[in-house]
Structure formats: structure tokens, C-alpha cells
Design a protein around this motif. Structure first.
Motif, mmCIF file in Angstrom:
data_model
loop_
_atom_site.group_PDB
_atom_site.id
_atom_site.type_symbol
_atom_site.label_atom_id
_atom_site.label_comp_id
_atom_site.label_asym_id
_atom_site.label_seq_id
_atom_site.Cartn_x
_atom_site.Cartn_y
_atom_site.Cartn_z
ATOM 1 N N ALA A 189 -8.675 26.238 -4.904
ATOM 2 C CA ALA A 189 -7.187 25.214 -4.859
ATOM 3 C C ALA A 189 -5.816 26.318 -4.268
ATOM 4 O O ALA A 189 -5.230 25.753 -3.513
ATOM 5 N N LEU A 190 -5.974 27.409 -3.958
ATOM 6 C CA LEU A 190 -6.030 28.723 -3.702
ATOM 7 C C LEU A 190 -5.565 28.598 -2.824
ATOM 8 O O LEU A 190 -4.326 28.590 -1.536
ATOM 9 N N ALA A 191 -6.910 28.449 -1.350
ATOM 10 C CA ALA A 191 -7.215 28.504 -0.170
ATOM 11 C C ALA A 191 -6.291 26.685 -0.216
ATOM 12 O O ALA A 191 -5.685 26.887 1.337
ATOM 13 N N GLY A 192 -6.497 25.838 -0.328
ATOM 14 C CA GLY A 192 -5.403 24.749 -0.064
ATOM 15 C C GLY A 192 -4.022 24.619 -0.079
ATOM 16 O O GLY A 192 -3.277 23.920 0.682
ATOM 17 N N THR A 193 -3.492 25.569 -1.498
ATOM 18 C CA THR A 193 -2.260 26.235 -1.001
ATOM 19 C C THR A 193 -1.664 27.105 0.207
ATOM 20 O O THR A 193 -0.849 26.738 0.655
#
Length: 143
Positions: A82-86
Motif C-alpha cells: 500500500a505504501l509503495a502504491g502511494t
């Protein structure tokens, strides 16, 4: 969990917790930079808000929540993904060094871009780390 993992996850998550909190509380500070990227993403991805401030708050909320979860070791793989996506739209909107003419500003933005790229790599490591499955062994086994 090893001591290294216990220390590394909160270290990696700290920037997202702080940045996510700032984005939720004060999205106006980056709205102008984010507007072109938000518009382009909203046109292509259903569910993404077209309003830059709302999109920034949403991105910040994901960073804050997933950052806390990663720091605490809760669903670390999903949190890291999720953090990588943001990080992708944040980096593209926030550090477009290729568009900057001034050499000093361009170099500074390149450093921030590469820092985010390094964090992206760390998140990919966190998302793909394998845990060793514990198996019950007899006290008498040789393996």
C-alpha cells in the motif's frame, strides 16, 4: 521476528506516518504541485477523486494507516505494498527533476526523487520478505 526486522520496519514507516499525517491535516501545501497528476490519475483510475486536496488527504490517510501498520508489524506485506502504491504518484508529482531548469534546484529534486526510489525498493523488500515457517521438531532430531 529478528531484532533487525523489529527495528527496520518502524524506521521505514516513520517517513510515511509523518508525511501522511501532514497530508491529512494540511493538503493545501502540496495541492498546486499535485493537481496535474491527480487530474491525470483520476481520468484513468475509477474512484480516484478529481479534487486535488481530497486526493492528497486520501493518499495521506493510506500512508498514515499503512505506515502505522508496518511499524507495528501488522500485515507487513500488505502495508508495504500500500505504501509503495502511494509513493508512485507522490514522487512523480513532488519531485519532477526532469522539468526543472535551475541546476541547483534540479539536483535537489533529483536527490529527493532517488530517496523516494530507495524507499520504494525498501518497501518491495518488506513486501516480499519470506518468513521461515516454524516446524515442530523433536528434541532428539538431528536436523
Amino acid at each position: 521476528m529478528t531484532m533487525i526486522r523489529a527495528a527496520a520496519r518502524p524506521m521505514l514507516a516513520a517517513m510515511f506516518v509523518a508525511g501522511g499525517f501532514n497530508s491529512v491535516v494540511d493538503p493545501k501545501r502540496v495541492a498546486a504541485k499535485a493537481e496535474p497528476v491527480v487530474g491525470a490519475v483520476a481520468d484513468r483510475v475509477p474512484g480516484v477523486p478529481k479534487d486535488a486536496e481530497t486526493a492528497i488527504r486520501l493518499n495521506g490517510a493510506v500512508q498514515l494507516g499503512a505506515g502505522v501498520a508496518l511499524a507495528l508489524g501488522l500485515m507487513p506485506r500488505a502495508s508495504a505494498l500500500a505504501l509503495a502504491g502511494t509513493l508512485v504518484p507522490t514522487t512523480y508529482a513532488g519531485h519532477p527533476f526532469w522539468e526543472i531548469k535551475d541546476p541547483a534546484d534540479r539536483a535537489q529534486q533529483r536527490i529527493h526523487f532517488l530517496k523516494n526510489l530507495a524507499m520504494f525498493g525498501g518497501l518491495l523488500f518488506a513486501a516480499t520478505e519470506h518468513r521461515k515457517k516454524r516446524t515442530k521438531r523433536s528434541r532428539w532430531s538431528c536436523s
